[in-house]
Design a protein around this motif. Structure first.
Motif, PDB file in Angstrom:
ATOM      1  N   VAL A  38       3.234  -5.453   5.291  1.00  0.00           N
ATOM      2  CA  VAL A  38       3.834  -4.754   4.154  1.00  0.00           C
ATOM      3  C   VAL A  38       3.560  -5.541   2.878  1.00  0.00           C
ATOM      4  O   VAL A  38       4.027  -6.667   2.709  1.00  0.00           O
ATOM      5  N   THR A  39       2.791  -4.928   1.991  1.00  0.00           N
ATOM      6  CA  THR A  39       2.436  -5.604   0.735  1.00  0.00           C
ATOM      7  C   THR A  39       3.249  -5.098  -0.445  1.00  0.00           C
ATOM      8  O   THR A  39       3.088  -5.603  -1.561  1.00  0.00           O
ATOM      9  N   ALA A  40       4.101  -4.104  -0.217  1.00  0.00           N
ATOM     10  CA  ALA A  40       4.973  -3.587  -1.269  1.00  0.00           C
ATOM     11  C   ALA A  40       6.402  -3.643  -0.755  1.00  0.00           C
ATOM     12  O   ALA A  40       6.807  -2.834   0.076  1.00  0.00           O
ATOM     13  N   ALA A  41       7.152  -4.638  -1.232  1.00  0.00           N
ATOM     14  CA  ALA A  41       8.523  -4.812  -0.782  1.00  0.00           C
ATOM     15  C   ALA A  41       9.327  -5.507  -1.870  1.00  0.00           C
ATOM     16  O   ALA A  41       8.810  -6.383  -2.580  1.00  0.00           O
ATOM     17  N   ALA A  42      10.581  -5.109  -1.990  1.00  0.00           N
ATOM     18  CA  ALA A  42      11.478  -5.755  -2.943  1.00  0.00           C
ATOM     19  C   ALA A  42      11.594  -7.237  -2.611  1.00  0.00           C
ATOM     20  O   ALA A  42      11.646  -7.628  -1.442  1.00  0.00           O
ATOM     21  N   ALA A  87       2.386   4.085   3.576  1.00  0.00           N
ATOM     22  CA  ALA A  87       1.498   3.389   2.656  1.00  0.00           C
ATOM     23  C   ALA A  87       1.718   1.890   2.759  1.00  0.00           C
ATOM     24  O   ALA A  87       1.897   1.346   3.851  1.00  0.00           O
ATOM     25  N   SER A  88       1.754   1.212   1.623  1.00  0.00           N
ATOM     26  CA  SER A  88       1.895  -0.235   1.628  1.00  0.00           C
ATOM     27  C   SER A  88       3.323  -0.681   1.877  1.00  0.00           C
ATOM     28  O   SER A  88       3.586  -1.856   2.100  1.00  0.00           O
ATOM     29  N   PHE A  89       4.254   0.275   1.848  1.00  0.00           N
ATOM     30  CA  PHE A  89       5.654  -0.057   2.087  1.00  0.00           C
ATOM     31  C   PHE A  89       5.927  -0.223   3.578  1.00  0.00           C
ATOM     32  O   PHE A  89       5.102   0.115   4.424  1.00  0.00           O
ATOM     33  N   GLY A  90       7.098  -0.722   3.889  1.00  0.00           N
ATOM     34  CA  GLY A  90       7.564  -0.804   5.262  1.00  0.00           C
ATOM     35  C   GLY A  90       8.946  -0.216   5.368  1.00  0.00           C
ATOM     36  O   GLY A  90       9.540   0.209   4.366  1.00  0.00           O
ATOM     37  N   LEU A  91       9.457  -0.157   6.558  1.00  0.00           N
ATOM     38  CA  LEU A  91      10.820   0.291   6.806  1.00  0.00           C
ATOM     39  C   LEU A  91      11.492  -0.708   7.724  1.00  0.00           C
ATOM     40  O   LEU A  91      10.894  -1.136   8.716  1.00  0.00           O
ATOM     41  N   GLY A  92      12.703  -1.078   7.372  1.00  0.00           N
ATOM     42  CA  GLY A  92      13.390  -2.034   8.221  1.00  0.00           C
ATOM     43  C   GLY A  92      14.704  -2.485   7.630  1.00  0.00           C
ATOM     44  O   GLY A  92      15.229  -1.886   6.687  1.00  0.00           O
ATOM     45  N   VAL A  93      15.215  -3.546   8.181  1.00  0.00           N
ATOM     46  CA  VAL A  93      16.508  -4.087   7.784  1.00  0.00           C
ATOM     47  C   VAL A  93      16.320  -5.093   6.652  1.00  0.00           C
ATOM     48  O   VAL A  93      15.717  -6.150   6.840  1.00  0.00           O
ATOM     49  N   ALA A  94      16.813  -4.717   5.475  1.00  0.00           N
ATOM     50  CA  ALA A  94      16.850  -5.650   4.353  1.00  0.00           C
ATOM     51  C   ALA A  94      18.082  -6.529   4.514  1.00  0.00           C
ATOM     52  O   ALA A  94      19.163  -6.053   4.852  1.00  0.00           O
ATOM     53  N   THR A 154      16.396   0.326   5.174  1.00  0.00           N
ATOM     54  CA  THR A 154      15.827   1.095   4.072  1.00  0.00           C
ATOM     55  C   THR A 154      14.313   0.961   4.039  1.00  0.00           C
ATOM     56  O   THR A 154      13.698   0.224   4.814  1.00  0.00           O
ATOM     57  N   MET A 155      13.728   1.686   3.114  1.00  0.00           N
ATOM     58  CA  MET A 155      12.316   1.542   2.784  1.00  0.00           C
ATOM     59  C   MET A 155      12.164   0.313   1.893  1.00  0.00           C
ATOM     60  O   MET A 155      13.005   0.050   1.036  1.00  0.00           O
ATOM     61  N   SER A 156      11.098  -0.432   2.072  1.00  0.00           N
ATOM     62  CA  SER A 156      10.979  -1.734   1.413  1.00  0.00           C
ATOM     63  C   SER A 156      10.881  -1.653  -0.098  1.00  0.00           C
ATOM     64  O   SER A 156      11.125  -2.657  -0.786  1.00  0.00           O
ATOM     65  N   VAL A 157      10.513  -0.488  -0.644  1.00  0.00           N
ATOM     66  CA  VAL A 157      10.401  -0.349  -2.099  1.00  0.00           C
ATOM     67  C   VAL A 157      11.494   0.535  -2.684  1.00  0.00           C
ATOM     68  O   VAL A 157      11.450   0.881  -3.856  1.00  0.00           O
TER      69      VAL A 157
END
Length: 384
Positions: A241-245, A119-126, A196-199
């Motif tokens: 990605v429009t939904a991210a911490a 969805a609007s989330f992403g996955l990657g290195v925070a 992690t997942m961005s949200v």
């Protein structure tokens, strides 16, 4: 914590009770057990919301066995203790028989997709926001988390490093026993990153901490960077990605990456009707749970990647055919993936009948046999 949430934490085995028929001709077992990521994860939160839907609408009890790493999530599926896993990308590694699945106790798994979420989330290195990182290349010399027993998270981190022209040798690797502990370590200053997942809640916790959070930019025009990333992890794709911490949203998207998460899978021989009933609920009742947890919007029919890297379960294919959402091109892709799994499983059976006893020699021999068998069929081994 509600009574239901306490219930889903119960580590009980699946009880295939008598089938209960609910509205819209949905048939599901009275009790469903599954494995998922740990209780702080986005995947777990999504499965709790789906469990609430099944409980409220279909009188189906869902029990979730949270696992901190791929071994604890995938083993119950392999042994038949549970019929479902809300897994991460380790499900792809399992179907390919690579990384931890190249071990003699595993091998290529007959895994089939029921549904995925993207969805609007992403996955990657925070990354902690106090160390001046803007792109993956800036991670050189930084403290980077490595999760023992979790190939999926580690390979994702490795792929991001590759985008920046880096390897594990270019960073200070900090080992943690699990996903949640890694983010505790970032907040405490023991590490600077967590995949992690961005949200996901841990990312939100990092964003709210004194360190803050940033998501390294992956420029979609950086063709060489993406080539390096996808050489490590071909299942990634560029994503706005429009939904991210953190300080991200529609007006300030993270120019990053994603792949489906979670990936709800069953084994190919799970032919109880569970997969067919569940996909029907997930698609047709989407409006009832789409806002119940971050990322649930990704289960919508139009968000399903119909030609990804793992074949669909037969019951799911039957459902898509029934609703007219299946094409000849999709069938051809499905057939290729099923054939790929069969080639891998046949090769595994032949290889293990006379394999070396030494563990390192076993893995090396398997990876060579695997690559040769796939290439003989005109298929890309991806992993070597």
């Amino acid at each position: 914590m509600t009574l239901f949430q306490r219930g889903v934490l119960c580590l009980a085995a699946l009880v295939l009770a008598g089938l209960t028929q609910a509205a819209d001709n949905v048939k599901l077992p009275g009790t469903i057990a599954m494995t998922a990521y740990g209780t702080g994860s986005a995947g777990y939160t999504q499965m709790v919301s789906v469990g609430n839907l099944l409980q409220n609408e279909y009188d189906v009890s869902v029990r979730i066995l949270p696992g901190e790493n791929d071994v604890s999530r995938m083993t119950p599926l392999r042994t038949g203790r549970v019929p479902l896993c809300a897994c991460g990308i380790a499900s792809y590694y399992g179907s390919e028989g690579v990384l931890m699945f190249a071990d003699r106790q595993w091998g290529p798994q007959p895994i089939r997709v029921i549904a995925t979420s993207i969805a609007s989330f992403g996955l990657g290195v925070a990354v902690a926001g106090d160390i001046e990182v803007e792109t993956p290349a800036d991670l050189k010399g930084k403290k980077v988390s490595y999760i023992r027993g979790d190939d999926a998270l580690n390979l994702g981190t490795e792929a991001f490093l590759a985008f920046g022209g880096l390897t594990w040798d270019d960073v200070e690797r900090v080992e943690f026993p699990g996903y949640g502990r890694a983010f505790d370590g970032v907040i405490a200053g023991q590490s600077d990153t967590g995949f992690t997942m961005s949200v996901a809640p841990p990312a939100q916790q990092l964003a709210a901490s004194p360190r803050g959070i940033v998501w390294p930019r992956l420029d979609p025009e950086n063709k060489e960077g993406w080539k390096r990333l996808q050489a490590v992890a071909p299942y990634f794709q560029p994503h706005q990605v429009t939904a991210a911490a953190g300080d991200y949203g529609k007006d300030n998207p993270w120019v990053g990456a994603s792949y489906p998460y979670p990936i709800l899978v069953a084994n190919a021989d799970q032919q109880s009707g569970l997969a067919g009933g569940l996909i029907k609920v997930l698609i047709e009742d989407h409006d009832k749970y789409k806002d119940a947890a971050p990322g649930n919007s990704g289960y919508a029919l139009e968000k399903q990647n119909m030609q990804w890297v793992i074949p669909f379960h037969d019951e799911v294919v039957a459902y898509y055919k029934e609703i007219g959402h299946w094409t000849d091109e999709m069938q051809a892709h499905q057939d290729r993936l099923v054939k790929r799994q069969q080639v891998l499983q046949n090769t595994w059976k032949a290889y293990t009948s006379d394999a070396p006893e030494d563990d390192e020699a076993f893995r090396e021999g398997w990876m060579k046999a695997r690559a040769e068998a796939l290439e003989a069929e005109g298929m890309n081994p991806v992993f070597r």
